[in-house]
Structures are given as C-alpha cells and as structure tokens.
Design an enzyme around this catalytic site. Structure first.
Site, PDB file in Angstrom:
ATOM      1  N   PRO A   2       0.830  -1.208   0.000  1.00 33.36           N
ATOM      2  CA  PRO A   2       0.000   0.000   0.000  1.00 33.36           C
ATOM      3  C   PRO A   2       0.869   1.265   0.000  1.00 33.36           C
ATOM      4  O   PRO A   2       1.766   1.415   0.833  1.00 33.36           O
ATOM      5  CB  PRO A   2      -0.795  -0.123   1.309  1.00 33.36           C
ATOM      6  CG  PRO A   2      -0.795  -1.585   1.611  1.00 33.36           C
ATOM      7  CD  PRO A   2       0.527  -2.087   1.132  1.00 33.36           C
ATOM      8  N   GLU A   3       0.621   2.135  -0.965  1.00 35.53           N
ATOM      9  CA  GLU A   3       1.319   3.412  -1.039  1.00 35.53           C
ATOM     10  C   GLU A   3       0.322   4.521  -0.718  1.00 35.53           C
ATOM     11  O   GLU A   3      -0.787   4.260  -0.255  1.00 35.53           O
ATOM     12  CB  GLU A   3       1.958   3.559  -2.419  1.00 35.53           C
ATOM     13  CG  GLU A   3       2.969   2.445  -2.724  1.00 35.53           C
ATOM     14  CD  GLU A   3       3.624   2.576  -4.090  1.00 35.53           C
ATOM     15  OE1 GLU A   3       3.658   3.692  -4.646  1.00 35.53           O
ATOM     16  OE2 GLU A   3       4.105   1.545  -4.613  1.00 35.53           O
ATOM     17  N   LYS A  53       2.362   7.431   3.789  1.00 34.33           N
ATOM     18  CA  LYS A  53       1.771   6.098   3.926  1.00 34.33           C
ATOM     19  C   LYS A  53       1.292   5.823   5.350  1.00 34.33           C
ATOM     20  O   LYS A  53       0.919   4.693   5.661  1.00 34.33           O
ATOM     21  CB  LYS A  53       2.796   5.037   3.525  1.00 34.33           C
ATOM     22  CG  LYS A  53       3.375   5.212   2.123  1.00 34.33           C
ATOM     23  CD  LYS A  53       4.454   4.167   1.853  1.00 34.33           C
ATOM     24  CE  LYS A  53       5.182   4.441   0.551  1.00 34.33           C
ATOM     25  NZ  LYS A  53       6.216   3.416   0.276  1.00 34.33           N
ATOM     26  N   ARG A 104       2.313 -10.729   5.855  1.00 34.82           N
ATOM     27  CA  ARG A 104       3.770 -10.810   6.020  1.00 34.82           C
ATOM     28  C   ARG A 104       4.270 -10.172   7.312  1.00 34.82           C
ATOM     29  O   ARG A 104       5.450 -10.225   7.610  1.00 34.82           O
ATOM     30  CB  ARG A 104       4.469 -10.201   4.805  1.00 34.82           C
ATOM     31  CG  ARG A 104       4.151 -10.956   3.510  1.00 34.82           C
ATOM     32  CD  ARG A 104       5.020 -10.529   2.349  1.00 34.82           C
ATOM     33  NE  ARG A 104       6.422 -10.840   2.574  1.00 34.82           N
ATOM     34  CZ  ARG A 104       7.390 -10.559   1.699  1.00 34.82           C
ATOM     35  NH1 ARG A 104       7.082  -9.975   0.543  1.00 34.82           N
ATOM     36  NH2 ARG A 104       8.638 -10.857   1.957  1.00 34.82           N
ATOM     37  N   ARG A 254      15.375  -2.795  -6.356  1.00 38.82           N
ATOM     38  CA  ARG A 254      13.955  -2.786  -6.699  1.00 38.82           C
ATOM     39  C   ARG A 254      13.802  -2.781  -8.218  1.00 38.82           C
ATOM     40  O   ARG A 254      14.558  -2.116  -8.925  1.00 38.82           O
ATOM     41  CB  ARG A 254      13.245  -1.549  -6.114  1.00 38.82           C
ATOM     42  CG  ARG A 254      13.355  -1.386  -4.600  1.00 38.82           C
ATOM     43  CD  ARG A 254      12.684  -2.507  -3.832  1.00 38.82           C
ATOM     44  NE  ARG A 254      11.275  -2.632  -4.150  1.00 38.82           N
ATOM     45  CZ  ARG A 254      10.317  -1.901  -3.554  1.00 38.82           C
ATOM     46  NH1 ARG A 254      10.617  -0.980  -2.657  1.00 38.82           N
ATOM     47  NH2 ARG A 254       9.048  -2.117  -3.879  1.00 38.82           N
TER      48      ARG A 254
END
Length: 265
Positions: A2-3, A53, A104, A254
C-alpha cells in the site's frame, strides 16, 4: 505494498464510520504489536488523518494510534465480529469492529502521544496531496541533489508516500529516465516531475488503488488502477505510446520499469 493512494482510500472509507466511535475493547493476535488496552480504552475517535503512507487515528485527548501497512497490511471494517484471515489485531468500537490484517507481518500499530505524533509527521517529507507540496518547497528539495531521480522519489524524508509502483508511473508520465541524475534535469523536466507526482497519485485514488497482490479496501474489495499502469510490471510489452518494448532494470534492489524511447537518459 500500500502506497499513498491506497492509504488515502482507506482513510476516506473509514473516516465517517469511525468519527465519534468509542473504543470498547482491544484484542491482540500478534505479540509483535505492542499496544495496550489501557492506552485507548473508552477513548472517542475524533479524526483520521494521513501523511504519506501513515494513518493516524486521533482520540479526544489528542493521543493517537499510528497505522503503517507495511507490505501486505490492510484495515477491514465490519459491523459484526469476524475472525479474518491474517488478523493481527481487532479493535471493538461502540458500533462495529476494525481489524488489522497483515500476511507478512511488516505492518505496525503504535500508540502515540500528541508530541510523539508531531515528531513522526515532522520526520516525513512533503506530502504531494497536502498544501505543503508547493513549487517553492519542491525547488528547495532539488538543491545539491545528485542521485538518480527514481531514488529521489522513493526517499520518504523528501517526498512522502511514493513507492515503487507509482515512481515508475510518475517518471513515465514525466518522460524522464529513472537513472537520470537530479542535477541533470532541465527546468522543463523538473516542472513536469512536480506536476506528474500528484497527478498520478490522484488518478490512482480515482481508480480505487492498485491491487497487484494484497491491497484491499476496508470492505475487502480490490482496486483497479493496475489496469491503467503504463510501465510497471510490463517488461517486454509494447509501450502504449510508441510501441517500444518496456524495459526492467534493478535500482536499489527494486525493479524499475521504463520505456527506453519515451524516457531517454
């Protein structure tokens, strides 16, 4: 992960249901979450604010709960008590329940006093959807920056809320190669970057966020901005503008996606 758009959607969905609600009970299903009933029990929710965030659930004594979703976190609001998958904590309200679910377990909840919350917010960079995001403030950020523009966008201490997905989309819209150094950006490119950041983030909010793996709304449904992605996760597929195959490279460990023709270095 989620950003900013996904967290803002969660904030908007929860704001009205939570305002005025009293905390009745707290259940912790994961020992990594170290908040205590005595800190929040019987407090009334007066606001739900966001920076980057981070979500802050504000109480009537100005203390708050900080929520950070990590990679797979979500807040699910239900009218009835339910045992949800990957539930790590559940807050019982005077009407309804908020469950923090996180497969996670990288997300976090933290109790903060008013002063502690202010320090957290001050440590974050400019939020692209708040009034602090101005051209003057943006220009100041660019002074003496020599790192690649993709790395600049991902640094939460300068501009907060942008993650890997939206950084690639912002740079494609700006027509800027992700490896181009900040000091090499033209004035036109800087202005394009400044305009593209909130534009992409707002488009994602309109499309109810990006669900590639885990993100879900507060009612468990998915977003659909993944259907509008121009470059992210499209390696080898034709650019939707020029037809050139999209390239994937690694930056700061990334995956980074771009069109080598539209985004020349």
């Amino acid at each position: 992960m989620p950003e900013l758009p996904e967290v803002e959607i969660i904030r908007r969905e929860l704001l009205l249901p939570l305002l005025g609600e009293r905390i009745v009970d707290l259940e912790i299903d994961d020992k990594k979450i170290q908040i205590h009933s005595m800190d929040i029990l019987n407090k009334v929710i007066t606001d739900l604010i966001r920076k980057g965030k981070y979500l802050f659930l504000i109480f009537n004594d100005s203390s708050s709960l900080l929520f950070h979703m990590g990679m797979t976190g979500s807040l699910i609001y239900t009218k009835a008590k339910e045992n949800l998958r990957f539930q790590r904590a559940r807050i019982t309200l005077s009407q309804g329940f908020i469950s923090f679910c996180d497969a996670r377990r990288f997300g976090k909840i933290k109790y903060l006093t008013e002063n502690e919350r202010e320090k957290v917010m001050e440590s974050l960079g400019f939020d692209p959807l708040l009034s602090e995001y101005s051209w003057n403030n943006f220009e100041k950020l660019l002074i003496n920056k020599t790192l690649p523009v993709k790395n600049f966008l991902m640094n939460q201490a300068w501009i907060t809320g942008i993650g890997n997905i939206y950084a690639s989309e912002i740079l494609f819209l700006s027509k800027i190669h992700p490896e181009k150094r900040m000091k090499e950006l033209t004035v036109q490119e800087r202005k394009s970057l400044f305009d593209s950041i909130p534009l992409i983030l707002n488009q994602a909010i309109i499309c109810e966020g990006t669900t590639i793996r885990d993100y879900q709304h507060t009612n468990g449904s998915s977003g659909f901005f993944q259907n509008c992605l121009q470059v992210y996760d499209r390696e080898g597929k034709p650019c939707l503008v020029c037809g050139t195959p999209i390239v994937r490279i690694k930056m700061a460990q990334r995956s980074t996606y771009f069109c080598p023709r539209c985004q020349k270095i």
